[in-house]
Design an enzyme around this catalytic site. Structure first.
Site, PDB file in Angstrom:
ATOM      1  N   ASP A 129       0.791  -1.227   0.000  1.00  0.00           N
ATOM      2  CA  ASP A 129       0.000   0.000   0.000  1.00  0.00           C
ATOM      3  C   ASP A 129       0.824   1.278   0.000  1.00  0.00           C
ATOM      4  OD1 ASP A 129      -2.264  -1.495   0.019  1.00  0.00           O
ATOM      5  OD2 ASP A 129      -2.709  -1.235   2.142  1.00  0.00           O
ATOM      6  N   ASP A 149       1.136   2.016  10.508  1.00  0.00           N
ATOM      7  CA  ASP A 149      -0.106   1.271  10.704  1.00  0.00           C
ATOM      8  C   ASP A 149       0.183   0.062  11.576  1.00  0.00           C
ATOM      9  OD1 ASP A 149      -1.251   3.095   9.025  1.00  0.00           O
ATOM     10  OD2 ASP A 149      -1.982   1.644   7.558  1.00  0.00           O
ATOM     11  N   ARG A 191      -5.540  11.491  12.007  1.00  0.00           N
ATOM     12  CA  ARG A 191      -5.071  10.174  12.464  1.00  0.00           C
ATOM     13  C   ARG A 191      -3.739  10.254  13.201  1.00  0.00           C
ATOM     14  NH1 ARG A 191      -6.708   5.640   7.875  1.00  0.00           N
ATOM     15  NH2 ARG A 191      -8.926   6.184   7.763  1.00  0.00           N
TER      16      ARG A 191
END
Length: 459
Positions: free
Chosen positions: A251, A279, A331
């Site tokens: 990704d 992540d 985030r």
């Protein structure tokens, strides 16, 4: 996040991208085929997740705040002259002009002022705090020196390269012979019991794929730049000393934790990754992210990727002493499930919100500094997503000792201290749960990001 793989068993197969496009949506956790090797790694990782979970998180936050208080009070007593205090106020990374090393936070105070750090590198492994406090990385292994910045062979990486180092069996403490720019052709598959230690060099992972920690345990990533990360196309990649696998397209995360436990990310500078910067998903727990600097990104940290992944209830992550800097949108972090201790960070910029989540995560915000953006619609620090008030009002999102500027505000919910059983071994009352306040954050984070460590000098 992490991509897919297939055991070769000594044979070489050619797969077309159309095949990968068909398979990828159907795989479990982006794994095309679970061979016996990856089935075993997944099973071992699940056991590590369960075993690494601390049923008394309050004990961990107490321990952390206790050590912050001790370190700050000691530093204040040693460094109380007008000149030194003026330096700290004047901006970040100016403290060395006095000839003295100032290290206010306890992680840095543990090792950074030792002029002989290069001969005692593994001392670093004794310094981690928070939920990742048991991480030792490659402490029990030999030193491996990366001498070659190339990444030309993904199946049989050249000895002396970073890819060769991180795919070896057993613990290794990986250092760098000189400054270098490493452009990863595909994601770097890091195995258990490794330390990547960039001190003494300027090490850039940039303009290529990122770092993947999938079903691994006990890894330290320290003092490197991770910049301009892009998706990898996938393909055949060595993922351990004895195994080669087929990966689908990655990704473009900077650092991806997938079922990873006992992980410490410290003094990393991160800018512009195609997807997330860091992540942590699918059972990742016992993680500390500290002393790092983040700029120029939309979605900084994602902790828990899918509502159906209830294993992330075991997720416990400490986010401490970081600087969330310019041109960040949201985030910091965004959480599903789990317990997240966000403590003594400096939030100087955000465009939408700073801390958010859904699926009832516990978020304990202590001693942070929040400077809201000019936009009146973005001054709220918190964001509960896809959930009505009647549900989220019972979530434990608590703020204590935070410092709010320019209209920033934290919307609390739940009940104070209702998120954990009482500590097994309570600390002195003076320090129980009490963080150093957000007004101290400039000192605690003044060296966030990569350090310019030189041989024979304090970092």
């Amino acid at each position: 996040m992490a991509a897919a793989f297939l055991n070769l068993g000594g044979y070489v197969f050619v797969f077309f991208s159309s095949f990968l496009a068909i398979v990828a949506p159907q795989v479990r956790g982006n794994v095309a085929v679970f061979d016996s090797y990856w089935t075993q790694r997944q099973s071992d990782a699940l056991k590590q997740t369960i075993g690494s979970y601390d049923p008394h998180p309050l004990n961990v936050t107490n321990h952390f705040n206790y050590h912050v208080n001790i370190a700050v009070d000691a530093s204040e007593s040693r460094n109380d002259t007008r000149r030194e205090l003026t330096q700290v106020r004047s901006g970040r990374k100016t403290h060395k002009s006095s000839g003295k090393c100032l290290a206010y936070n306890p992680i840095d105070n543990c090792w950074r002022c030792d002029r002989n750090w290069a001969n005692n590198r593994k001392k670093l492994a004794d310094c981690v705090l928070g939920f990742g406090r048991r991480t030792t990385g490659g402490k029990d292994g030999p030193i491996y020196v990366v001498k070659d910045a190339s990444d030309n062979d993904l199946i049989n990486p050249k000895p002396g390269t970073l890819r060769h180092a991180v795919t070896r069996d057993g613990p290794l403490w990986i250092i760098f012979a000189r400054s270098m720019i490493i452009k990863l052709q595909q994601e770097l598959m890091i195995t258990s019991d490794k330390t990547i230690d960039g001190r003494g060099a300027r090490v850039y992972i940039m303009e290529g794929a990122g770092l993947t920690l999938q079903f691994v345990n006990n890894v330290i990533i320290h003092n490197i730049y991770v910049k301009h990360i892009v998706p990898g196309n996938g393909g055949l990649i060595r993922d351990s000393e004895a195994h080669i696998g087929l990966r689908t397209k990655s990704d473009g995360d900077g650092i991806s934790l997938f079922g990873a436990t006992n992980i410490w990310i410290d003094h990393v500078s991160m800018t512009r990754c195609a997807d997330g910067m860091i992540d942590a998903i699918d059972g990742s727990t016992a993680v500390t992210i500290s002393n790092s600097h983040f700029t120029d990104h939309q979605e900084v940290m994602l902790f828990g990727a899918r509502d159906e992944h209830v294993i992330d209830k075991k997720m416990q992550i400490t986010v401490a002493f970081n600087h969330f800097g310019k041109r960040l949108e949201q985030r910091m972090p965004r959480c599903r499930y789990g317990t997240i201790h966000v403590v003594n960070n400096d939030y100087t910029h955000w465009e939408m919100y700073a801390i958010g989540g859904n699926m009832n995560p516990t978020i304990i915000s202590q001693g942070n500094r929040f400077i809201a953006p000019p936009n009146e619609e973005a001054k709220q620090i918190t964001k509960r997503e896809y959930t009505p008030y009647g549900e989220w009002k019972s979530w434990n999102w608590q703020s204590e000792g935070d410092y709010f500027l320019n209209g920033a505000y934290f919307v609390q919910s739940g009940k104070a201290n209702a998120w954990s059983s009482k500590p097994k071994t309570p600390l002195p009352n003076k320090f129980t749960i009490r963080p150093k306040p957000g007004t101290m954050v400039r000192k605690l984070t003044m060296d966030a990001g990569v350090l310019g460590c030189k041989l024979g000098e304090a970092c």
